[in-house]
Design a protein around this motif. Structure first.
Motif, PDB file in Angstrom:
ATOM      1  N   ALA A 473     -28.522 116.193 -14.677  1.00 52.16           N
ATOM      2  CA  ALA A 473     -29.886 116.182 -14.151  1.00 52.16           C
ATOM      3  C   ALA A 473     -30.190 114.852 -13.459  1.00 52.16           C
ATOM      4  O   ALA A 473     -29.602 113.814 -13.767  1.00 52.16           O
ATOM      5  N   GLY A 474     -31.117 114.909 -12.521  1.00 51.76           N
ATOM      6  CA  GLY A 474     -31.591 113.698 -11.863  1.00 51.76           C
ATOM      7  C   GLY A 474     -32.562 112.936 -12.743  1.00 51.76           C
ATOM      8  O   GLY A 474     -33.059 113.447 -13.752  1.00 51.76           O
ATOM      9  N   GLY A 475     -32.838 111.703 -12.368  1.00 52.95           N
ATOM     10  CA  GLY A 475     -33.842 110.916 -13.082  1.00 52.95           C
ATOM     11  C   GLY A 475     -35.247 111.366 -12.725  1.00 52.95           C
ATOM     12  O   GLY A 475     -35.465 112.082 -11.740  1.00 52.95           O
ATOM     13  N   SER A 476     -36.213 110.952 -13.521  1.00 49.94           N
ATOM     14  CA  SER A 476     -37.610 111.294 -13.237  1.00 49.94           C
ATOM     15  C   SER A 476     -38.150 110.419 -12.109  1.00 49.94           C
ATOM     16  O   SER A 476     -37.884 109.218 -12.079  1.00 49.94           O
ATOM     17  N   PRO A 477     -38.902 111.002 -11.179  1.00 46.99           N
ATOM     18  CA  PRO A 477     -39.539 110.178 -10.146  1.00 46.99           C
ATOM     19  C   PRO A 477     -40.525 109.198 -10.772  1.00 46.99           C
ATOM     20  O   PRO A 477     -40.981 109.380 -11.910  1.00 46.99           O
ATOM     21  N   GLY A 478     -40.876 108.170 -10.015  1.00 46.14           N
ATOM     22  CA  GLY A 478     -41.869 107.206 -10.483  1.00 46.14           C
ATOM     23  C   GLY A 478     -43.275 107.627 -10.115  1.00 46.14           C
ATOM     24  O   GLY A 478     -43.499 108.670  -9.485  1.00 46.14           O
ATOM     25  N   SER A 479     -44.236 106.802 -10.495  1.00 47.59           N
ATOM     26  CA  SER A 479     -45.635 107.047 -10.135  1.00 47.59           C
ATOM     27  C   SER A 479     -46.390 105.718 -10.160  1.00 47.59           C
ATOM     28  O   SER A 479     -45.991 104.771 -10.843  1.00 47.59           O
ATOM     29  N   ASN A 480     -47.486 105.677  -9.392  1.00 47.75           N
ATOM     30  CA  ASN A 480     -48.352 104.500  -9.326  1.00 47.75           C
ATOM     31  C   ASN A 480     -49.776 104.908  -9.678  1.00 47.75           C
ATOM     32  O   ASN A 480     -50.244 105.965  -9.235  1.00 47.75           O
ATOM     33  N   GLN A 481     -50.454 104.058 -10.444  1.00 46.76           N
ATOM     34  CA  GLN A 481     -51.827 104.353 -10.845  1.00 46.76           C
ATOM     35  C   GLN A 481     -52.689 103.099 -10.727  1.00 46.76           C
ATOM     36  O   GLN A 481     -52.229 101.993 -11.025  1.00 46.76           O
ATOM     37  N   ILE A 482     -53.903 103.311 -10.280  1.00 45.12           N
ATOM     38  CA  ILE A 482     -54.928 102.262 -10.328  1.00 45.12           C
ATOM     39  C   ILE A 482     -56.084 102.803 -11.153  1.00 45.12           C
ATOM     40  O   ILE A 482     -56.621 103.871 -10.854  1.00 45.12           O
ATOM     41  N   ASN A 483     -56.402 102.101 -12.226  1.00 45.77           N
ATOM     42  CA  ASN A 483     -57.425 102.557 -13.182  1.00 45.77           C
ATOM     43  C   ASN A 483     -57.130 103.985 -13.638  1.00 45.77           C
ATOM     44  O   ASN A 483     -58.020 104.834 -13.704  1.00 45.77           O
ATOM     45  N   HIS A 484     -55.850 104.242 -13.920  1.00 50.01           N
ATOM     46  CA  HIS A 484     -55.357 105.505 -14.477  1.00 50.01           C
ATOM     47  C   HIS A 484     -55.445 106.682 -13.513  1.00 50.01           C
ATOM     48  O   HIS A 484     -55.264 107.827 -13.911  1.00 50.01           O
ATOM     49  N   LYS A 485     -55.722 106.407 -12.237  1.00 49.31           N
ATOM     50  CA  LYS A 485     -55.743 107.471 -11.227  1.00 49.31           C
ATOM     51  C   LYS A 485     -54.531 107.302 -10.308  1.00 49.31           C
ATOM     52  O   LYS A 485     -54.236 106.199  -9.855  1.00 49.31           O
ATOM     53  N   GLN A 486     -53.870 108.427 -10.037  1.00 49.46           N
ATOM     54  CA  GLN A 486     -52.657 108.395  -9.232  1.00 49.46           C
ATOM     55  C   GLN A 486     -52.963 107.951  -7.807  1.00 49.46           C
ATOM     56  O   GLN A 486     -53.961 108.376  -7.203  1.00 49.46           O
ATOM     57  N   VAL A 487     -52.087 107.083  -7.269  1.00 48.38           N
ATOM     58  CA  VAL A 487     -52.212 106.644  -5.880  1.00 48.38           C
ATOM     59  C   VAL A 487     -50.860 106.857  -5.194  1.00 48.38           C
ATOM     60  O   VAL A 487     -49.823 106.995  -5.855  1.00 48.38           O
ATOM     61  N   PRO A 488     -50.827 106.893  -3.853  1.00 42.60           N
ATOM     62  CA  PRO A 488     -49.579 107.202  -3.133  1.00 42.60           C
ATOM     63  C   PRO A 488     -48.502 106.129  -3.288  1.00 42.60           C
ATOM     64  O   PRO A 488     -48.745 105.037  -3.811  1.00 42.60           O
ATOM     65  N   ASP A 489     -47.337 106.469  -2.782  1.00 43.54           N
ATOM     66  CA  ASP A 489     -46.188 105.554  -2.887  1.00 43.54           C
ATOM     67  C   ASP A 489     -46.381 104.276  -2.078  1.00 43.54           C
ATOM     68  O   ASP A 489     -45.883 103.216  -2.443  1.00 43.54           O
ATOM     69  N   LYS A 490     -47.073 104.352  -0.924  1.00 42.10           N
ATOM     70  CA  LYS A 490     -47.436 103.178  -0.128  1.00 42.10           C
ATOM     71  C   LYS A 490     -48.958 103.094  -0.168  1.00 42.10           C
ATOM     72  O   LYS A 490     -49.650 104.001   0.298  1.00 42.10           O
ATOM     73  N   TYR A 491     -49.491 102.001  -0.706  1.00 42.03           N
ATOM     74  CA  TYR A 491     -50.934 101.984  -0.955  1.00 42.03           C
ATOM     75  C   TYR A 491     -51.449 100.551  -0.982  1.00 42.03           C
ATOM     76  O   TYR A 491     -50.779  99.638  -1.475  1.00 42.03           O
ATOM     77  N   HIS A 492     -52.661 100.377  -0.445  1.00 41.74           N
ATOM     78  CA  HIS A 492     -53.332  99.075  -0.488  1.00 41.74           C
ATOM     79  C   HIS A 492     -54.738  99.265  -1.044  1.00 41.74           C
ATOM     80  O   HIS A 492     -55.410 100.248  -0.725  1.00 41.74           O
ATOM     81  N   ALA A 493     -55.170  98.340  -1.891  1.00 37.45           N
ATOM     82  CA  ALA A 493     -56.500  98.442  -2.493  1.00 37.45           C
ATOM     83  C   ALA A 493     -57.040  97.061  -2.821  1.00 37.45           C
ATOM     84  O   ALA A 493     -56.273  96.108  -3.041  1.00 37.45           O
ATOM     85  N   GLN A 494     -58.366  96.975  -2.874  1.00 34.49           N
ATOM     86  CA  GLN A 494     -59.047  95.792  -3.409  1.00 34.49           C
ATOM     87  C   GLN A 494     -59.432  96.103  -4.848  1.00 34.49           C
ATOM     88  O   GLN A 494     -60.051  97.141  -5.112  1.00 34.49           O
ATOM     89  N   VAL A 495     -59.038  95.244  -5.774  1.00 31.70           N
ATOM     90  CA  VAL A 495     -59.359  95.471  -7.175  1.00 31.70           C
ATOM     91  C   VAL A 495     -60.348  94.429  -7.655  1.00 31.70           C
ATOM     92  O   VAL A 495     -60.435  93.330  -7.105  1.00 31.70           O
ATOM     93  N   SER A 496     -61.090  94.792  -8.692  1.00 32.07           N
ATOM     94  CA  SER A 496     -62.113  93.923  -9.263  1.00 32.07           C
ATOM     95  C   SER A 496     -61.699  93.460 -10.652  1.00 32.07           C
ATOM     96  O   SER A 496     -60.680  93.906 -11.200  1.00 32.07           O
ATOM     97  N   VAL A 497     -62.499  92.591 -11.229  1.00 33.31           N
ATOM     98  CA  VAL A 497     -62.233  92.102 -12.581  1.00 33.31           C
ATOM     99  C   VAL A 497     -62.186  93.285 -13.553  1.00 33.31           C
ATOM    100  O   VAL A 497     -63.068  94.145 -13.553  1.00 33.31           O
ATOM    101  N   GLY A 498     -61.133  93.354 -14.351  1.00 31.57           N
ATOM    102  CA  GLY A 498     -60.973  94.424 -15.329  1.00 31.57           C
ATOM    103  C   GLY A 498     -60.196  95.621 -14.832  1.00 31.57           C
ATOM    104  O   GLY A 498     -59.800  96.480 -15.631  1.00 31.57           O
ATOM    105  N   ASP A 499     -59.965  95.727 -13.530  1.00 32.67           N
ATOM    106  CA  ASP A 499     -59.175  96.847 -12.994  1.00 32.67           C
ATOM    107  C   ASP A 499     -57.716  96.724 -13.433  1.00 32.67           C
ATOM    108  O   ASP A 499     -57.211  95.618 -13.681  1.00 32.67           O
ATOM    109  N   THR A 500     -57.038  97.875 -13.501  1.00 33.57           N
ATOM    110  CA  THR A 500     -55.628  97.890 -13.900  1.00 33.57           C
ATOM    111  C   THR A 500     -54.781  98.575 -12.841  1.00 33.57           C
ATOM    112  O   THR A 500     -55.236  99.490 -12.145  1.00 33.57           O
ATOM    113  N   VAL A 501     -53.554  98.118 -12.723  1.00 29.49           N
ATOM    114  CA  VAL A 501     -52.531  98.746 -11.889  1.00 29.49           C
ATOM    115  C   VAL A 501     -51.331  99.042 -12.783  1.00 29.49           C
ATOM    116  O   VAL A 501     -50.833  98.154 -13.475  1.00 29.49           O
ATOM    117  N   THR A 502     -50.894 100.297 -12.779  1.00 27.42           N
ATOM    118  CA  THR A 502     -49.744 100.708 -13.593  1.00 27.42           C
ATOM    119  C   THR A 502     -48.642 101.230 -12.689  1.00 27.42           C
ATOM    120  O   THR A 502     -48.888 102.056 -11.805  1.00 27.42           O
TER     121      THR A 502
END
Length: 522
Positions: A473-502
């Motif tokens: 089997a192949g490996g699992s694809p990755g994922s990106n999240q900002i504040n627990h919401k999925q974002v695309p593979d290429k992404y730019h954002a402004q974050v504030s105090v307390g925000d998270t990127v996973t």
């Protein structure tokens, strides 16, 4: 030279590269260089042909080996000169990777060159971290075509003014930024060591030893070539996106192996794209060089003659032989990784017992920072993932694979330099592909911000999975999240105090079908 003398000589020139690396790491200021070790050092002969390198970054070293000879022919060299460049279309890779090249003389005769390439988090791009989602090279920062940083030992005032713009603006004066000073120091040490070696041997004996080293490398290339079966082997892969609307971008390889050559023909690969996954030909060459270097013994000398049997056919205007002014920030990191997968996929048909499954296929690039009137901060890192399994071994977990050879930035270093807290950092269990030998697991990493910041993600394998081999089997694809919401593979954002990127990184592919009889592989 006899075999023993040649082996000692090879070790001595490799040690010079290691010495350069130690100086660069110890003298640098940024975590990118002193913690992640995102730099490379190499030696070249008097004609600009690579003859030694340290075990640093494959994409740096392979591209320098490919492009250095053209660079050296551009100048009339004298003692004390040093050239700086980052132009992807004239020997560079992408703009954050800045290279310094210095000639070495012994008794008035040029005997070689020393060079180092290091990643700078701030090269004046449109977003902090200098890895923007770009559509034009001008958006990616300061472009330096090969030019003098020092002439006969004196710093060039024009270049100093250009590079000082990358310093903290609060300094208020023209000065060479600290990481550049570290690169200069590394070259000075390398030049002194190489000149001392040549003086001890004598210039003629030294140059003879360099030629013997190239010939020795050519013998390893010949041995590899004779071990490969003749034939034509094809493979196709796709990149997720270019960040500008283009998706499922095709990479195509026809690998022809004959008794005398290996021809890597990339005809059919997608055309140059709007986004920044384009890469110059030097990066494509680096990926091909790397794969074939991995098939050779570790003790083979790191001479450019290791690759003399390789012929590349890469159509002009495709996105892996891009033309100015294409955006290339992600080509050096993301496209280079997938080119490795492409070459391995073709070779798996020729020598299946020697080739591993696909590793994570991405560097998971994260750039961040903030600019104010009182100063700025810039940070960049790549995040580890899973390695592909092979016959007889499991894939490694949480490791930098293939074209990146950097380290993890220690959490303590990151948090002491920047307004960021690492909330979690763990192996992503179960993300490696199953099989007789299981692929390595990726990681999960979450950042929480203590101040406003700009964040850019340049990642791959979010839609397509790293492939397994021989029924695994192949490996699992990755994922990106900002504040627990999925974002695309290429992404730019402004974050504030307390925000998270996973960032959840991909796992590696498995190898072989798991059977009831553990000693049998189907």
């Amino acid at each position: 030279m006899d075999v023993i003398e040649l082996s000692v000589f090879a070790s001595r020139v490799d040690a010079i590269c290691e010495d350069m690396g130690h100086v660069l790491r110890k003298a640098a200021f940024s975590p990118n260089i002193k913690d992640r070790l995102d730099f490379s050092c190499a030696l070249f002969d008097h004609r600009g042909r690579m003859c030694a390198q340290a075990a640093h970054i494959p994409v740096h070293l392979g591209s320098m080996a490919y492009a250095m000879r053209d660079i050296t022919d551009r100048f009339t060299w004298q003692e004390g000169d040093m050239i700086v460049l980052n132009d992807p279309f004239l020997g560079g890779t992408h703009l954050p990777d800045i290279t310094l090249i210095m000639p070495v003389f012994c008794a008035g005769q040029r005997i070689g060159f020393v060079a180092n390439r290091a990643h700078h988090a701030n090269v004046g791009a449109s977003t902090p971290g200098s890895m923007p989602i770009s559509s034009h090279i001008d958006q990616e920062g300061l472009l330096i075509s090969p030019d003098y940083l020092f002439r006969a030992g004196n710093i060039d005032s024009r270049m100093l003014k250009r590079l000082s713009l990358l310093s903290d603006p609060s300094v208020g004066r023209e000065q060479l930024p600290g990481d550049f000073q570290a690169q200069v120091s590394a070259n000075l040490v390398g030049a002194q060591r190489l000149a001392s070696l040549a003086q001890a041997l004598g210039s003629l004996q030294f140059l003879s030893a360099i030629n013997a080293l190239h010939n020795y490398a050519a013998s390893f290339a010949h041995n590899l070539l004779t071990s490969l079966p003749s034939g034509v082997f094809c493979f196709t892969d796709h990149l997720d996106s270019d960040g500008m609307g283009g998706r499922d971008l095709e990479l195509r390889l026809r690998l022809e192996i004959t008794e005398s050559r290996v021809i890597a023909d990339f005809t059919g690969t997608a055309s140059q794209v709007a986004g920044n996954i384009n890469c110059p030909l030097s990066v494509t060459a680096a990926a091909v060089f790397y794969v074939f270097r991995c098939l050779m013994p570790a003790h083979a000398p790191n001479s450019v003659d290791l690759f003399a049997f390789l012929e590349l056919k890469v159509p002009e205007g495709c996105f892996i032989n891009a033309a100015f002014p294409a955006a290339v920030a992600a080509g050096n990191v993301e496209t280079s990784m997938r080119l490795v997968d492409l070459v391995l996929g073709a070779l798996a048909q020729a020598i299946p017992e020697r080739i591993p499954a696909a590793s994570q296929g991405t560097m998971n690039n994260l750039a961040m920072g903030h600019v104010t009137e009182n100063g700025r901060w810039d940070y960049y890192e790549t995040v580890a993932g899973g390695a592909g399994a092979g016959q007889g071994y499991q894939g490694a977990s949480a490791i930098q694979c293939h074209m990146t050879n950097t380290l993890n930035t220690p959490v303590e270093s990151l948090e002491s330099h920047y307004p960021v807290v690492v909330e979690s950092y763990a192996v992503r269990e179960g993300s490696g592909g199953s099989g007789r030998w299981r692929g390595g697991n990726g990681v999960t990493k979450t950042f929480r911000f203590l101040a406003p910041a700009s964040v850019t993600l340049l990642t791959e394998r979010r839609r397509s999975a790293p492939w397994g081999l021989n029924g695994a089997a192949g490996g699992s694809p990755g994922s990106n999240q900002i504040n627990h919401k999925q974002v695309p593979d290429k992404y730019h954002a402004q974050v504030s105090v307390g925000d998270t990127v996973t960032i959840n990184t991909p796992g590696g592919g498995g190898w072989g079908v798991k059977c009831a009889d553990e000693n049998q592989v189907l």
